[in-house]
Design a protein around this motif. Structure first.
Motif: not given
Length: 386
Positions: A16, A273-274, A276-277, A309, A311, A332, A353, A355
């Motif tokens: 990040s 981080e999810l 962020e996505q 989303f 992970k 990824g 990860f 989606r």
């Protein structure tokens, strides 16, 4: 500014930070020293460079030969405020202070506040001899220095409660997590996710955390709005009481429409981080700004529904050898071992990860990715390179 990021696994916050575009030099110390962390910054690893097992104070040794001017920490240093203080050595701490960590991570103080604030919470106890085990209440044995579900188990009548543990009422509901930015007085809710706990398809068991699925938790629009409002009220109250700053997480049980807080993680958390996505935010930038008293202009309810989303952390179901980390990185996956690294049964392999438009689709894709990675490790090959 040269910033050191330290903890068990630094990769998520380091990535990040690199993505933020801010002109800071990032260095890192953690336990794993993963392949992809080496692609991002200069780092030192307890496992690879010191050849030691993980203990928080080993991070002090690992960081001693790196040049840096400010400290940011990740899990599980929230449990070791004295290590944070010694490691910082008088340099700025970008996050909650050791005093705040000691306060918010004390179960007696935390649950005492929830009671005073009339926030629903599970019961806790420190002396099992004073409990009525003939009632319908189930109890969990939980470490005072908790993290990732390690050491949590059902506590049965007659069981001995070791030093360093306490009892918490078991609540049958959906395990969830929320992440938020705090400025010491107010908080901005950034996301809510379901936590994946003890899922055998990822090699986990018991109460072990093995991933998250970010989304609206399968609720309708009205129910989602009500949940967001309730969680906002809780994190704002906790922020004000404990003077939290930077990015933080809260674990809670959702039982019906009631939010039952379990603990605060006063640092970067796995589900960020999810966020962020899903929402196009940069957690590192938000963290630095919040530490300076600036909260993001972000409204979770104003975000369009982008699906789910996910992970998942894959734990080895048997001993295996990892192959071709660069190929998996390009696909990824993250937190990758080096080529030829042996992973023992029960140890983390890597993070995958996905989606999807629904929770089930998202979870199915995570499961397929985990199966594929373990199969290729056991058969010494990589998809597309047989």
């Amino acid at each position: 500014m040269d910033i050191l990021i330290a903890g068990v696994s630094a990769r998520g916050l380091v990535e990040s930070a690199i993505r933020s575009g801010l002109h800071h030099r990032i260095v890192a110390v953690d336990y794993f020293g993963d392949f992809d962390l080496g692609l991002l910054c200069t780092h030192r690893s307890i496992k690879n460079d010191l050849n030691l097992s993980y203990e928080a104070h080993h991070l002090i040794t690992a960081s001693s030969c790196l040049a840096w001017g400010a400290l940011a920490y990740v899990a599980n240093l929230e449990n070791y405020p004295s290590v944070v203080e010694v490691m910082a050595g008088g340099k700025p701490i970008l996050g909650n202070s050791p005093a705040v960590l000691s306060s918010v991570r004390d179960p007696a103080g935390f649950f005492g506040f929830l009671t005073r604030a009339a926030i629903p919470a599970p019961k806790i106890a420190f002396d099992p001899s004073r409990l009525n085990f003939d009632s319908d209440t189930l109890w969990l044995r939980k470490p005072l220095q908790s993290g990732g579900g390690h050491g949590i188990a059902l506590h049965l009548p007659g069981d001995h409660l070791e030093d360093g543990f306490f009892l918490q009422e078991y609540l049958d509901g959906l395990p969830c997590g929320a992440v938020f930015a705090a400025d010491g007085w107010d908080a901005c809710l950034l996301g809510i996710s379901e936590q994946l706990i003890g899922r055998t398809e990822f090699g986990a068991d018991g109460f072990r955390y093995c991933g998250s699925i970010l989304g609206s938790l399968g609720t309708g629009q009205t129910e989602w709005g009500d949940l967001v409002d309730r969680v906002r009220q809780v994190v704002r109250a906790i922020t004000r009481e404990f003077h939290l700053v930077g990015v933080n997480g809260i674990d809670f049980i959702l039982k019906g429409k009631t939010v039952y807080p379990l603990e605060i993680n006063p640092r970067y958390t796995a589900s960020m981080e999810l966020v962020e996505q899903a929402y196009g935010l940069n957690i590192f930038t938000i963290h630095l700004d919040a530490c300076q008293g600036r909260l993001p202009d972000f409204d979770l309810l104003a975000c369009p529904d982008a699906g789910c989303f996910g992970k998942a952390i894959l734990f080895a179901s048997q001993a295996l050898i990892f192959h071709d980390p660069r190929w998996w990185f390009d696909q990824g996956a993250r937190d990758l071992p080096y080529a030829g690294e042996q992973i023992m049964r029960g140890k983390p392999v890597c993070t995958v990860f996905s989606r999807g438009q629904s929770r089930s689709e998202c979870l199915d894709r995570l499961t397929r990715a985990a199966v594929e990675i373990e199969w290729t490790c056991l058969h010494a090959t990589t998809p597309g390179r047989q």
